[in-house]
Design a protein around this motif. Sequence first.
Motif, mmCIF file in Angstrom:
data_model
loop_
_atom_site.group_PDB
_atom_site.id
_atom_site.type_symbol
_atom_site.label_atom_id
_atom_site.label_comp_id
_atom_site.label_asym_id
_atom_site.label_seq_id
_atom_site.Cartn_x
_atom_site.Cartn_y
_atom_site.Cartn_z
ATOM 1 N N LYS A 1 0.827 -1.203 0.000
ATOM 2 C CA LYS A 1 0.000 0.000 0.000
ATOM 3 C C LYS A 1 0.866 1.259 0.000
ATOM 4 N N PRO A 2 0.515 2.255 -0.830
ATOM 5 C CA PRO A 2 1.248 3.516 -0.823
ATOM 6 C C PRO A 2 1.155 4.198 0.540
ATOM 7 N N ARG A 3 2.100 5.075 0.797
ATOM 8 C CA ARG A 3 2.145 5.785 2.080
ATOM 9 C C ARG A 3 1.774 7.248 1.867
ATOM 10 N N LEU A 4 0.902 7.750 2.723
ATOM 11 C CA LEU A 4 0.460 9.140 2.665
ATOM 12 C C LEU A 4 1.282 9.964 3.652
ATOM 13 N N ARG A 5 1.781 11.099 3.184
ATOM 14 C CA ARG A 5 2.477 12.041 4.059
ATOM 15 C C ARG A 5 1.922 13.432 3.787
ATOM 16 N N VAL A 6 1.728 14.178 4.864
ATOM 17 C CA VAL A 6 1.255 15.558 4.756
ATOM 18 C C VAL A 6 2.319 16.440 5.392
ATOM 19 N N HIS A 7 2.738 17.462 4.656
ATOM 20 C CA HIS A 7 3.791 18.365 5.112
ATOM 21 C C HIS A 7 3.290 19.798 5.148
ATOM 22 N N SER A 8 3.725 20.541 6.129
ATOM 23 C CA SER A 8 3.448 21.971 6.178
ATOM 24 C C SER A 8 4.305 22.663 5.118
ATOM 25 N N THR A 9 3.752 23.663 4.469
ATOM 26 C CA THR A 9 4.523 24.434 3.499
ATOM 27 C C THR A 9 4.773 25.857 4.002
ATOM 28 N N ILE A 10 4.689 26.040 5.305
ATOM 29 C CA ILE A 10 4.947 27.367 5.865
ATOM 30 C C ILE A 10 6.412 27.761 5.684
ATOM 31 N N GLN A 11 7.337 26.809 5.907
ATOM 32 C CA GLN A 11 8.762 27.117 5.820
ATOM 33 C C GLN A 11 9.321 27.017 4.410
ATOM 34 N N LEU B 1 -5.113 6.591 2.895
ATOM 35 C CA LEU B 1 -5.435 6.398 1.484
ATOM 36 C C LEU B 1 -6.507 5.323 1.359
ATOM 37 N N GLU B 2 -7.422 5.558 0.452
ATOM 38 C CA GLU B 2 -8.519 4.627 0.192
ATOM 39 C C GLU B 2 -8.307 4.027 -1.196
ATOM 40 N N ASN B 3 -8.256 2.705 -1.271
ATOM 41 C CA ASN B 3 -8.065 2.032 -2.546
ATOM 42 C C ASN B 3 -9.400 1.948 -3.269
ATOM 43 N N LEU B 4 -9.455 2.545 -4.458
ATOM 44 C CA LEU B 4 -10.684 2.527 -5.260
ATOM 45 C C LEU B 4 -10.666 1.422 -6.303
ATOM 46 N N GLY B 5 -9.567 0.662 -6.343
ATOM 47 C CA GLY B 5 -9.482 -0.453 -7.292
ATOM 48 C C GLY B 5 -9.013 -0.024 -8.662
ATOM 49 N N ASP B 6 -9.460 -0.767 -9.654
ATOM 50 C CA ASP B 6 -9.049 -0.521 -11.031
ATOM 51 C C ASP B 6 -9.500 0.857 -11.502
ATOM 52 N N PRO C 1 -5.278 20.758 7.040
ATOM 53 C CA PRO C 1 -4.462 21.859 7.560
ATOM 54 C C PRO C 1 -3.906 22.634 6.363
ATOM 55 N N ILE C 2 -3.882 23.937 6.456
ATOM 56 C CA ILE C 2 -3.452 24.758 5.320
ATOM 57 C C ILE C 2 -2.366 25.717 5.783
ATOM 58 N N PRO C 3 -1.310 25.949 5.062
ATOM 59 C CA PRO C 3 -0.946 25.404 3.750
ATOM 60 C C PRO C 3 -0.204 24.078 3.888
ATOM 61 N N ILE C 4 -0.492 23.169 2.976
ATOM 62 C CA ILE C 4 0.131 21.844 3.032
ATOM 63 C C ILE C 4 0.538 21.341 1.657
ATOM 64 N N CYS C 5 1.354 20.312 1.687
ATOM 65 C CA CYS C 5 1.728 19.555 0.504
ATOM 66 C C CYS C 5 1.411 18.105 0.840
ATOM 67 N N ILE C 6 0.692 17.432 -0.016
ATOM 68 C CA ILE C 6 0.374 16.022 0.201
ATOM 69 C C ILE C 6 1.285 15.198 -0.709
ATOM 70 N N ALA C 7 1.977 14.235 -0.106
ATOM 71 C CA ALA C 7 2.882 13.366 -0.854
ATOM 72 C C ALA C 7 2.436 11.927 -0.678
ATOM 73 N N VAL C 8 2.441 11.189 -1.759
ATOM 74 C CA VAL C 8 2.138 9.769 -1.727
ATOM 75 C C VAL C 8 3.369 9.048 -2.259
ATOM 76 N N SER C 9 3.866 8.096 -1.486
ATOM 77 C CA SER C 9 5.040 7.342 -1.926
ATOM 78 C C SER C 9 4.747 5.846 -1.849
ATOM 79 N N TYR C 10 5.481 5.074 -2.612
ATOM 80 C CA TYR C 10 5.287 3.635 -2.609
ATOM 81 C C TYR C 10 6.587 2.958 -3.010
ATOM 82 N N SER C 11 6.730 1.696 -2.574
ATOM 83 C CA SER C 11 7.896 0.896 -2.933
ATOM 84 C C SER C 11 7.652 0.247 -4.282
#
Length: 99
Positions: free
Chosen positions: A9-19, A39-44, A86-96
């Motif tokens: 499963k991919p990994r969700l990360r949320v980062h502040s973009t204040i800095q 993260l919610e898997n919606l399938g194909d 939370p605002i302002p943010i950057c959403i990152a999704v990573s996976y192996s």
Amino acid sequence: MPRALLERKPRLRVHSTIQTEMPYVRGPDFAAIPVPETLENLGDAQSAPSAPYIPRHAQMLRWMLDQIGPVPGGLELWRVRMRFPPIPICIAVSYSLTG
């Protein structure tokens, strides 16, 4: 995401973009904000349900898939919904990757 490349499963990360506008380049945990959402898997991706609360979502999804074209093994669609992001943010999704 290409289904053939996913190992787990991919990994969700949320980062502040204040800095900085691109916190993820400083490391995976820089300015990380813990959030309860996952993260919610919606399938194909070809048969994924539309999001009725997003105007023209079905057309946007179809256009995106048309632009990508055929992918061997197909694409898996994932979604995150944040009721109070939370605002302002950057959403990152990573996976192996497999292999």
